[in-house]
Design a protein around this motif. Structure first.
Motif, PDB file in Angstrom:
ATOM      1  N   VAL A   1       0.851  -1.189   0.000  1.00  0.00           N
ATOM      2  CA  VAL A   1       0.000   0.000   0.000  1.00  0.00           C
ATOM      3  C   VAL A   1       0.892   1.246   0.000  1.00  0.00           C
ATOM      4  CG1 VAL A   1      -1.915   1.171   1.135  1.00  0.00           C
ATOM      5  CG2 VAL A   1      -1.766  -1.316   1.210  1.00  0.00           C
ATOM      6  N   GLY A   2       1.313   1.690   1.158  1.00  0.00           N
ATOM      7  CA  GLY A   2       2.201   2.844   1.245  1.00  0.00           C
ATOM      8  C   GLY A   2       3.446   2.497   2.025  1.00  0.00           C
TER       9      GLY A   2
ATOM     10  N   ALA B   1       6.246   4.958  -3.332  1.00  0.00           N
ATOM     11  CA  ALA B   1       6.446   6.385  -3.062  1.00  0.00           C
ATOM     12  C   ALA B   1       5.104   7.022  -2.728  1.00  0.00           C
ATOM     13  CB  ALA B   1       7.089   7.074  -4.256  1.00  0.00           C
ATOM     14  N   GLY B   2       4.635   6.756  -1.524  1.00  0.00           N
ATOM     15  CA  GLY B   2       3.369   7.319  -1.091  1.00  0.00           C
ATOM     16  C   GLY B   2       2.187   6.487  -1.551  1.00  0.00           C
TER      17      GLY B   2
ATOM     18  N   ASP C   1       1.912  10.188  -4.409  1.00  0.00           N
ATOM     19  CA  ASP C   1       2.052  11.471  -3.715  1.00  0.00           C
ATOM     20  C   ASP C   1       3.281  11.574  -2.827  1.00  0.00           C
ATOM     21  OD1 ASP C   1       1.407   9.851  -1.571  1.00  0.00           O
ATOM     22  OD2 ASP C   1      -0.457  10.893  -1.056  1.00  0.00           O
ATOM     23  N   GLY C   2       4.131  10.559  -2.830  1.00  0.00           N
ATOM     24  CA  GLY C   2       5.319  10.599  -1.995  1.00  0.00           C
ATOM     25  C   GLY C   2       6.425  11.448  -2.596  1.00  0.00           C
TER      26      GLY C   2
ATOM     27  N   GLY D   1       3.272   9.335   7.531  1.00  0.00           N
ATOM     28  CA  GLY D   1       1.845   9.159   7.304  1.00  0.00           C
ATOM     29  C   GLY D   1       1.268   7.937   7.991  1.00  0.00           C
ATOM     30  N   GLY D   2      -0.058   7.918   8.084  1.00  0.00           N
ATOM     31  CA  GLY D   2      -0.760   6.868   8.797  1.00  0.00           C
ATOM     32  C   GLY D   2      -0.834   5.561   8.024  1.00  0.00           C
ATOM     33  N   PHE D   3      -1.290   4.533   8.703  1.00  0.00           N
ATOM     34  CA  PHE D   3      -1.429   3.213   8.113  1.00  0.00           C
ATOM     35  C   PHE D   3      -2.779   3.078   7.430  1.00  0.00           C
ATOM     36  CE2 PHE D   3       1.220   2.657  11.999  1.00  0.00           C
ATOM     37  CZ  PHE D   3       2.424   2.420  11.346  1.00  0.00           C
TER      38      PHE D   3
END
Length: 339
Positions: free
Chosen positions: A213-214, A238-239, A251-252, A309-311
């Motif tokens: 995912v991220g 990457a995000g 968006d990373g 960032g969050g999970f």
């Protein structure tokens, strides 16, 4: 001893490469096309693909052969070109590595077959082993230093890959994609993968996670491997992907991926790279951060969330009953994971 093992003996961390599909789409690859055909049709573009991470400071880059097995290539009527296309992928990489003036690892990428293995699906163990063996022989003939099995979801397929690679007498690394609330698509958790890698015949040099995912979720998976007997690999996206202007964008930022890289190192990963959306600009910042930021303590989940960032889910997949029944994969799987 292979180049990867030599580097791991003298280096605390190694920088791997980033995305394949992101760069190839920027070069003109069309959705649905087989990137592996470009090894023969556009070798100059594949050389540029490899040169990007090398110039950004990567120590390891993967060949353009993720979908280079007979099952995947059959979708493009190229199933009789497995050896040829994989050999070309590695030969182009070998030329880039040998011209770099520093030790580089050419890692022969081997993705999933795209078929579901028995008893859930129709792919037999013997046929899967032969598919991986055929691909491994092509990458070996082209000069790959190691083979790199990636984006695997099922332990049965990882086992088949290990057996196929053993027939080619090649060292290898393996990563799974944990994209379903901390589990792979076939329900495997990080501790379960680590246990398999400890007991598998023909064990890998290193193992870990890619894609998913991220980058936050991937770091939680890395922590879930625990105190592993072998070096850990972290190759996060990457995000988060977002649909903008008719296409997918991640968006990373390079700065976020620099933070991710140092957190991955502190979490215990020794081979650190990117996956979908990770460009040479990201890799350059990751290399700079790894070289200039002092190692820190193992990051907490709170620090990971605050930093990058969050999970995407509350659980890492190990809580009893957290994720419900295992989700069955659709026949055919994913065509391309390293976008």
């Amino acid at each position: 001893m292979n180049t990867l093992s030599k580097l791991l003996e003298v280096r605390d961390w190694l920088l791997a490469d980033g995305a394949t599909g992101t760069e190839l789409f920027n070069m003109g690859l069309q959705s649905g096309d087989a990137p592996e055909l470009w090894n023969a049709d556009h070798p100059d573009r594949i050389k540029k693909l490899y040169q990007g991470p090398v110039d950004a400071g990567s120590d390891i880059f993967l060949t353009n052969s993720f979908g280079g097995n007979a099952s995947r290539l059959k979708l493009h009527n190229a199933q009789d070109r497995v050896f040829e296309l994989n050999k070309l992928a590695a030969e182009i990489g070998r030329d880039v590595a040998d011209s770099a003036g520093r030790p580089l690892v050419v890692a022969g990428s081997m993705g999933p077959t795209g078929d579901i293995m028995e008893p859930v699906g129709t792919l037999s163990h013997a046929n899967a082993v032969e598919m991986f063996h055929e691909q491994a022989e092509g990458l070996k003939a082209g000069g790959a230093d190691v083979l790199w099995v990636e984006t695997i979801s099922a332990p049965e397929e990882m086992k088949a890959a290990a057996e196929g690679i053993a027939l080619a007498n090649m060292p290898w690394c393996g990563t799974m994609s944990f994209d379903t609330a901390g589990r792979t698509m076939m329900g495997v958790t990080a501790p379960q993968m680590a246990a398999q890698m400890n007991r598998i015949k023909n064990p890998p040099i290193a193992f870990g996670a890619n894609c998913g995912v991220g980058s936050s979720d991937l770091l939680r998976t890395v922590l879930g491997f625990g105190e592993a007997e072998r070096p850990i690999i972290a190759k996060g996206n990457a995000g988060i992907p977002k649909y903008q202007d008719g296409s997918i964008h991640y968006d990373g930022t390079p700065e976020l991926m620099a933070d991710y890289a140092t957190l991955a190192r502190d979490a215990g990963a020794r081979i650190i790279g990117g996956c979908c959306g990770t460009t040479p600009d990201h890799l350059h910042m990751m290399r700079q951060a790894l070289e200039t930021r002092a190692p820190g303590p193992k990051p907490s989940l709170e620090l990971i969330q605050q930093s990058i960032g969050g999970f995407s889910s509350e659980s890492d997949g190990t809580d009893p009953g957290c994720c419900g029944p295992k989700r069955r994969a659709r026949a055919g799987g994913r065509r391309r994971a390293r976008a």
